[in-house]
Design a protein around this motif. Structure first.
Motif, PDB file in Angstrom:
ATOM      1  N   GLY A   2      19.082  20.083  55.374  1.00  0.00           N
ATOM      2  CA  GLY A   2      20.506  20.310  55.157  1.00  0.00           C
ATOM      3  C   GLY A   2      20.929  20.245  53.702  1.00  0.00           C
ATOM      4  O   GLY A   2      22.030  20.672  53.359  1.00  0.00           O
ATOM      5  N   ILE A   3      20.080  19.718  52.822  1.00  0.00           N
ATOM      6  CA  ILE A   3      20.462  19.611  51.421  1.00  0.00           C
ATOM      7  C   ILE A   3      19.513  20.333  50.477  1.00  0.00           C
ATOM      8  O   ILE A   3      19.820  20.500  49.305  1.00  0.00           O
ATOM      9  N   SER A  34      20.125  26.108  51.726  1.00  0.00           N
ATOM     10  CA  SER A  34      21.263  25.461  52.379  1.00  0.00           C
ATOM     11  C   SER A  34      22.453  25.421  51.439  1.00  0.00           C
ATOM     12  O   SER A  34      22.323  25.581  50.231  1.00  0.00           O
ATOM     13  N   THR A  42      25.902  22.963  50.639  1.00  0.00           N
ATOM     14  CA  THR A  42      26.382  21.608  50.863  1.00  0.00           C
ATOM     15  C   THR A  42      27.781  21.458  50.289  1.00  0.00           C
ATOM     16  O   THR A  42      28.062  21.933  49.196  1.00  0.00           O
TER      17      THR A  42
END
Length: 162
Positions: A133-134, A138, A140
């Motif tokens: 997710g980071i 991705s 953020t």
């Protein structure tokens, strides 16, 4: 790939927003909170909700899109919060995870056109859990809760620097 095991976590299939909200409420009921000198209901844990969007008939999802919604417990100066015993142990774990996350984010930030050669995702279960997710392909976004109260200026500035 190695995965991070989270005790008590569930992988639940649902097909409606109402079913998703029900699961979120159930998960939120497990959120650890406790009183400190600074907050009567201080978060004593991080909360991570991962929504996997996958093609119909694919469960559990082995590919697709993941959306991570993360509520991080705030860093804590134990001298100010008065944390002792179990609260002190919780604060130390929270601060350790936030420090590891900060190091990962710094490693991902491009400097002189390139990122760090090694990103230390494995340094903490939180960063390992959030790796997809980071990092990589991705996006953020960060929403920070801060206060304008003068007695919390150090904490506010620390949060904004993060």
């Amino acid at each position: 790939a190695r995965s991070t095991h989270v005790a008590g976590a569930s992988l639940v299939r649902f097909a409606s927003a109402d079913a998703a909200l029900k699961q979120i409420r159930i998960g939120a009921s497990f959120r650890a909170t406790g009183a400190t000198n600074m907050n009567d209901a201080s978060s004593r844990s991080h909360a991570v909700l991962t929504l996997f969007l996958a093609p119909p008939g694919t469960f559990p999802p082995d590919h697709g899109t993941a959306l991570f919604l993360v509520d991080l417990a705030g860093s804590e100066r134990t001298k100010r919060s008065g944390a002792t015993g179990q609260r002190f142990t919780e604060a130390a774990a929270i601060n350790t995870a936030l420090s590891a996350l900060g190091r990962v984010v710094l490693g991902l930030v491009e400097r002189d056109g390139s990122r760090a050669s090694h990103i230390a995702y494995m340094d903490n279960p939180l960063t390992h859990l959030l790796k997809t997710g980071i990092g990589g392909n991705s996006r953020t976004a960060l929403i920070a809760c801060v206060t304008g109260a003068e007695d919390s200026l150090d904490e506010t500035l620390s949060t904004l620097r993060f």
